[in-house]
Design an enzyme around this catalytic site. Structure first.
Site, short mmCIF file in Angstrom:
data_model
loop_
_atom_site.label_atom_id
_atom_site.label_comp_id
_atom_site.label_asym_id
_atom_site.label_seq_id
_atom_site.Cartn_x
_atom_site.Cartn_y
_atom_site.Cartn_z
N ASN A 52 48.74 -132.75 -10.56
CA ASN A 52 48.82 -133.12 -11.96
C ASN A 52 48.81 -134.64 -12.17
OD1 ASN A 52 48.98 -132.83 -14.67
ND2 ASN A 52 51.06 -132.00 -14.72
N HIS A 137 60.54 -120.17 -18.52
CA HIS A 137 61.07 -121.44 -19.03
C HIS A 137 61.46 -121.29 -20.49
CE1 HIS A 137 59.46 -124.76 -16.17
NE2 HIS A 137 59.79 -123.68 -15.49
N ARG A 162 65.00 -120.29 -16.87
CA ARG A 162 65.39 -121.69 -16.80
C ARG A 162 65.61 -122.17 -18.22
NH1 ARG A 162 61.75 -127.01 -15.30
NH2 ARG A 162 61.43 -127.00 -17.57
N TYR A 174 63.04 -134.41 -21.16
CA TYR A 174 62.24 -133.60 -20.24
C TYR A 174 62.31 -132.12 -20.61
CZ TYR A 174 61.05 -130.55 -16.59
OH TYR A 174 60.50 -129.48 -15.94
N ASP A 225 66.84 -127.65 -14.57
CA ASP A 225 66.11 -128.68 -13.83
C ASP A 225 66.55 -130.06 -14.30
OD1 ASP A 225 62.52 -129.04 -13.07
OD2 ASP A 225 64.27 -130.23 -12.48
N HIS A 227 65.46 -132.73 -12.99
CA HIS A 227 64.18 -133.47 -12.87
C HIS A 227 64.35 -134.89 -12.35
CE1 HIS A 227 59.89 -133.96 -14.01
NE2 HIS A 227 59.92 -132.67 -13.84
N GLU A 251 68.26 -127.80 -10.17
CA GLU A 251 67.04 -128.28 -9.49
C GLU A 251 66.87 -129.78 -9.62
OE1 GLU A 251 63.60 -126.34 -11.03
OE2 GLU A 251 62.25 -127.88 -10.29
N GLU A 277 59.71 -129.66 -5.13
CA GLU A 277 58.38 -129.47 -5.71
C GLU A 277 57.49 -130.69 -5.50
OE1 GLU A 277 59.55 -128.72 -9.80
OE2 GLU A 277 58.54 -130.54 -10.39
N ARG A 298 61.65 -125.77 -2.83
CA ARG A 298 60.69 -125.55 -3.91
C ARG A 298 59.24 -125.87 -3.52
NH1 ARG A 298 60.45 -123.96 -8.52
NH2 ARG A 298 60.11 -125.80 -9.81
N HIS A 327 57.65 -123.68 -6.58
CA HIS A 327 57.20 -124.33 -7.82
C HIS A 327 56.04 -123.50 -8.39
CE1 HIS A 327 55.25 -128.28 -9.52
NE2 HIS A 327 55.97 -127.68 -10.44
N ASP A 331 50.70 -126.50 -14.12
CA ASP A 331 49.74 -127.41 -13.50
C ASP A 331 49.44 -127.04 -12.05
OD1 ASP A 331 52.52 -128.82 -14.12
OD2 ASP A 331 51.97 -129.43 -12.10
N GLU A 354 58.86 -119.43 -9.61
CA GLU A 354 58.72 -119.97 -10.97
C GLU A 354 57.47 -119.38 -11.60
OE1 GLU A 354 58.47 -124.18 -11.11
OE2 GLU A 354 58.48 -124.28 -13.28
N TRP A 417 60.93 -140.03 -14.31
CA TRP A 417 60.56 -139.04 -15.34
C TRP A 417 60.85 -137.65 -14.83
CZ3 TRP A 417 57.00 -134.99 -15.22
CH2 TRP A 417 56.95 -134.27 -16.44
C1 CS2 Z 1 58.90 -128.95 -13.41
C2 CS2 Z 1 57.41 -129.13 -13.48
O1 CS2 Z 1 58.39 -126.66 -13.33
C3 CS2 Z 1 59.20 -127.53 -12.97
O2 CS2 Z 1 60.23 -127.33 -12.31
O3 CS2 Z 1 59.55 -129.86 -12.58
O4 CS2 Z 1 57.00 -128.64 -14.71
C4 CS2 Z 1 56.92 -130.54 -13.31
O5 CS2 Z 1 57.46 -131.36 -14.34
C5 CS2 Z 1 55.40 -130.54 -13.38
O6 CS2 Z 1 54.91 -129.65 -12.41
C6 CS2 Z 1 54.83 -131.93 -13.14
O7 CS2 Z 1 53.42 -131.85 -13.18
MG MG Z 2 61.10 -128.99 -11.48
#
Ligand code: CS2
Ligand code: MG
Length: 417
Positions: A52, A137, A162, A174, A225, A227, A251, A277, A298, A327, A331, A354, A417
């Site tokens: 991504n 999600h 999640r 996020y 998450d 993140h 996560e 991930e 992940r 993961h 994307d 996921e 991020w």
């Molecule tokens: C996120 C992802 O799904 C998740 O756990 O961390 O959506 C992540 O932000 C994206 O794959 C980034 O491209």
């Molecule tokens: Mg994640």
């Protein structure tokens, strides 16, 4: 004349000879990079190479540096090709290299399944379970909306969800999707600048999960998450504050370049931890796993070097009772989802998968045989990984440059991020 070892039920080495390999970049709702490998027998296989925000880097790595090395080789020599592409790169590891290697690897496993007439999970050792437990999600601008979203997924039969919610005073926190649309972070040609405040975030998350347990009870598995946003001690504080709500996992609690930093979190909390991930090799998580600093790994097939690499990583994790938690964001293409679900069906130390929904356009470009029922995703018995590509339709969705957002603290300093 081929030797006996080269002529088998899986055709002869000549049948398996790679005669073409094409990189297909398409954007049905979002960008995907797919590698299609074709053999002399007419059987072809697909691998996902989507990274991504850096899709064209992998497309070029494949087109310019990998494809010329594939032509004329035996598609059945999966391990040897993996070793050739890993050791032969010299500049080992990294998300671009390992995504390219993954695309080749998954395409070759797909071909092997088709040659043998077997689904990928059978090539790995057969099904260990009926279906892979998945999590959806749920997100909301505030706690109320997030709880309503969790309720909707529970009603749809999800057993795990999640949950993310807005942070008062923070624009574009996020994990929030535009109302009613699937979450897609890479939404602009250049990175969107977002703001982050850990103190405000740490105030709201425990209240979110207190409300979720009050609204939805203890039956549903809840995940969250962070993140990569917290320092180790902040992650420890959040993990401890979430213990009353029994999360399935927290996560990416803190960035994991320093794997030892998870020792600090572990000292303060029993909330299960998931990470990986953004990893692309077993070396990114060796200390985390052998010190049992995490509970779920992940790293998934498209960024972790393919089936060949992930099988090693999963077996290593099993020694330390660490389970997989692939993961599975939008994307990662349906090709990765298909391959991952076959892996999930086989892998003894499976944890959870996921499952973010792909757009209707993406599902039309990538027909597949996996299906959701009873809170799990089930793969069929189609030979290979069961995902194909409609190239004519794919050609209707040209690449659109997109990058992931960045985050800055309220004083303007760059953050994660
Ligand atoms: C996120 C992802 O799904 C998740 O756990 O961390 O959506 C992540 O932000 C994206 O794959 C980034 O491209
Ligand atoms: Mg994640």
């Amino acid at each position: 004349m081929h030797t006996a070892s080269e002529t088998s039920a899986h055709g002869s080495a000549r049948d398996r000879e790679i005669v073409a390999a094409r990189v297909i970049v398409t954007s049905p709702g979002r960008n995907f990079v797919t590698l299609k490998i074709e053999t002399r027998s007419g059987i072809s296989g697909l691998g996902d190479a989507t990274l991504n925000g850096r899709e064209l880097a992998v497309a070029s790595y494949l087109q310019d540096h990998v494809v010329p090395n594939l032509i004329g080789r035996d598609a059945g020599r999966i391990e040897d090709l993996w070793q050739f592409l890993y050791r032969g790169a010299y500049w080992r590891r990294g998300p671009v290299t390992m995504s390219a290697i993954a695309a080749v690897d998954v395409a070759l496993w797909d071909i092997l399944g088709k040659l043998a007439g077997l689904p990928l999970c059978q090539l790995l050792g057969g099904r260990s379970r009926e279906g892979a437990l998945v999590y959806a999600h749920a997100n909301g601008r505030d706690i109320e909306e997030a709880s309503d979203e969790v309720g909707k997924f529970v009603e749809q039969g999800f057993l795990a969800v999640r949950a993310q919610c807005g942070v008062p005073g923070i624009k574009k926190p996020y994990g929030l999707s535009a109302k009613g649309k699937p979450y897609e972070p890479a939404e602009s040609e250049l990175p969107l600048e977002t703001t982050w405040s850990t103190p405000r975030y740490l105030d709201v998350v425990p209240r979110l999960f207190e409300r979720l347990r009050a609204d939805h009870g203890d039956g549903v598995e809840l995940l969250h998450d962070a993140h990569h946003r917290l320092t180790p001690i902040e992650a420890a504080r959040l993990a401890r504050s979430l213990e009353p709500y029994r999360l399935f996992w927290l996560e990416d609690a803190t960035p994991a370049e320093n794997q030892a930093s998870f020792e600090l979190i572990r000292r303060h909390s029993v909330t299960p931890l998931a990470v990986g991930e953004v990893f692309n090799s077993i070396w990114d998580c060796k200390h985390l796993i052998e010190q049992q600093l995490i509970d779920y790994i992940r790293t998934t097939i498209v960024h972790g070097g393919g089936i060949t690499a992930m099988r090693r990583l999963a077996d290593f994790a099993a020694l330390y009772q660490v389970r997989t938690g692939f993961h599975g964001a939008t994307d990662l293409s349906p090709v990765t989802m298909g391959a991952a679900l076959h892996f999930d069906a086989w892998v003894p130390n499976f944890g959870i998968q996921e499952y973010m929904f792909h757009s209707d356009e993406a599902n039309a470009v990538f027909p597949h045989d996996y299906a959701f029922r009873d809170g799990r995703l089930h793969v069929g018995d189609t030979p290979g990984h069961g995902v194909t590509i409609d190239e004519k339709l794919a050609a209707k969705y040209p690449y659109a440059p997109k990058q992931l957002p960045v985050a800055r603290l309220e004083d303007g300093a760059m953050w994660n991020w």
